[in-house]
Design a protein around this motif. Structure first.
Motif, short mmCIF file in Angstrom:
data_model
loop_
_atom_site.label_atom_id
_atom_site.label_comp_id
_atom_site.label_asym_id
_atom_site.label_seq_id
_atom_site.Cartn_x
_atom_site.Cartn_y
_atom_site.Cartn_z
N ASP A 90 0.75 -1.23 -0.01
CA ASP A 90 0.07 0.01 0.10
C ASP A 90 0.95 1.31 -0.13
O ASP A 90 0.19 2.61 -0.25
N TRP A 91 2.18 1.15 0.41
CA TRP A 91 2.79 2.44 0.55
C TRP A 91 3.95 2.62 -0.87
O TRP A 91 4.34 3.55 -0.86
N CYS A 92 3.99 1.72 -1.67
CA CYS A 92 4.60 1.70 -2.93
C CYS A 92 4.13 2.57 -3.83
O CYS A 92 2.95 2.59 -4.24
N GLU A 93 4.89 3.69 -4.26
CA GLU A 93 4.52 4.68 -5.11
C GLU A 93 5.65 5.08 -6.29
O GLU A 93 5.05 5.42 -7.20
N GLU A 94 6.86 4.77 -6.01
CA GLU A 94 7.90 4.88 -7.04
C GLU A 94 8.23 3.62 -7.73
O GLU A 94 8.04 2.45 -7.24
N PRO A 95 8.94 3.63 -8.90
CA PRO A 95 9.27 2.49 -9.56
C PRO A 95 10.28 1.71 -8.75
O PRO A 95 10.33 0.48 -9.03
N THR A 96 11.07 2.44 -7.79
CA THR A 96 12.16 1.37 -7.02
C THR A 96 11.31 1.00 -5.81
O THR A 96 12.19 0.25 -4.90
N ASP A 97 10.15 1.20 -5.58
CA ASP A 97 9.37 0.55 -4.50
C ASP A 97 8.84 -0.84 -4.84
O ASP A 97 8.16 -0.94 -5.84
N LEU A 98 9.21 -1.86 -3.96
CA LEU A 98 8.57 -3.33 -4.33
C LEU A 98 7.62 -3.65 -3.29
O LEU A 98 8.32 -3.38 -2.08
N PRO A 99 6.94 -4.56 -3.21
CA PRO A 99 5.89 -4.87 -2.21
C PRO A 99 6.64 -6.01 -1.43
O PRO A 99 7.27 -6.93 -1.79
N GLU A 100 6.65 -5.77 -0.12
CA GLU A 100 7.67 -6.72 0.93
C GLU A 100 6.93 -7.92 1.05
O GLU A 100 7.38 -8.99 1.24
N GLU A 101 5.63 -8.00 0.48
CA GLU A 101 4.80 -9.24 0.62
C GLU A 101 5.24 -10.32 -0.31
O GLU A 101 4.87 -11.41 -0.35
N ASP A 102 5.92 -9.87 -1.57
CA ASP A 102 6.36 -10.56 -2.67
C ASP A 102 7.54 -10.93 -2.72
O ASP A 102 8.02 -11.74 -3.44
N CYS A 103 8.45 -10.61 -1.66
CA CYS A 103 9.98 -10.95 -1.42
C CYS A 103 10.24 -11.97 -0.04
O CYS A 103 9.63 -11.26 0.89
N SER A 104 11.10 -12.76 -0.19
CA SER A 104 11.11 -13.63 1.11
C SER A 104 12.50 -13.19 1.42
O SER A 104 13.36 -12.51 0.87
N LEU A 105 12.76 -13.47 2.76
CA LEU A 105 14.08 -12.99 3.33
C LEU A 105 15.39 -13.69 2.56
O LEU A 105 16.32 -12.88 2.29
N GLY A 106 15.25 -15.00 2.18
CA GLY A 106 16.25 -15.56 1.37
C GLY A 106 16.47 -14.96 0.25
O GLY A 106 17.55 -14.72 -0.31
N GLN A 107 15.39 -14.42 -0.49
CA GLN A 107 15.51 -13.76 -1.85
C GLN A 107 16.33 -12.46 -1.71
O GLN A 107 17.06 -12.10 -2.39
#
Length: 213
Positions: free
Chosen positions: A89-106
């Motif tokens: 919900d906070w992602c506004e810029e092209p460099t903002d990525l959803p933390e829900e879609d990335c794991s710690l390992g990644q």
């Protein structure tokens, strides 16, 4: 999506990461050693770090795969943007990525085994996250466990490391002109009149809280 829950066991092929998280520039260092399942999303890791450092999740946060404040070498005449992961919900810029879609390992793979977590963009509590080792999980492996560390996390809204250190100096010296004011402020913030011990870290209590997430 996997959720943290009581009694959750590891999936076949799951990795457990020994991760050291230190508060950048803290002296003596404020740090934690955690066992974390590699498949945890960054949103889940955020919740774990809030518990591990005693934060109250009252401010914005982000993850980055490199030091967000390091002076970067220009590429083709331009300074590259730092990628950052935050709630969708906070992602506004092209460099903002959803933390829900990335794991710690990644994230740690992207950062060659290290990454950063910033909490409260005003006080800017910057945490360095480093993978120490990894191993296959067994069926009894919890999603998150604190195994070691030092010192309690700073108080919320204490003005960054310099402000927190000034508060500790005043608390330790009854003759300090701000001793009474800061003592009353700490009592209100902690909702307790027990003496404030910056070296206190109750690992068992942290793990009880993590088990209830």
């Amino acid at each position: 999506m996997k959720k943290l829950s009581d009694g959750m066991t590891a999936n076949p092929g799951e990795w457990v990461l020994d991760v050291r998280v230190g508060l950048v520039d803290s002296v003596p260092e404020i740090w934690r050693l955690l066992e974390l399942q590699a498949s945890l999303t960054l949103g889940q890791v955020h919740r774990i770090l809030q518990v591990a450092f005693g934060w109250e999740d009252a401010h914005l946060h982000r993850f980055t795969d490199s030091d967000p404040f390091a002076r970067l070498r220009p590429m083709d005449g331009e300074i590259p943007d730092t990628l950052q992961w935050m709630p969708q919900d906070w992602c506004e810029e092209p460099t903002d990525l959803p933390e829900e879609d990335c794991s710690l390992g990644q994230l740690l793979v992207r950062g060659s085994g290290a990454a950063f977590y910033e909490y409260d963009f005003g006080d800017s509590w910057l945490h360095h996250i480093e993978m120490v080792s990894r191993r296959p999980a067994d069926e009894a492996t919890p999603p998150a466990r604190l195994t070691d560390g030092a010192r309690r996390g700073p108080l919320e809204d204490s003005g960054g490391l310099s402000g927190y250190e000034s508060i500790l100096d005043a608390l330790a010296d009854p003759t300090h002109p701000d001793h009474t004011g800061y003592s009353e402020w700490v009592t209100a913030v902690k909702n307790s009149d027990e003496p404030f011990d910056p070296d206190l870290l109750d690992i068992a209590e942290v793990n009880r809280t993590l088990g209830g997430i």
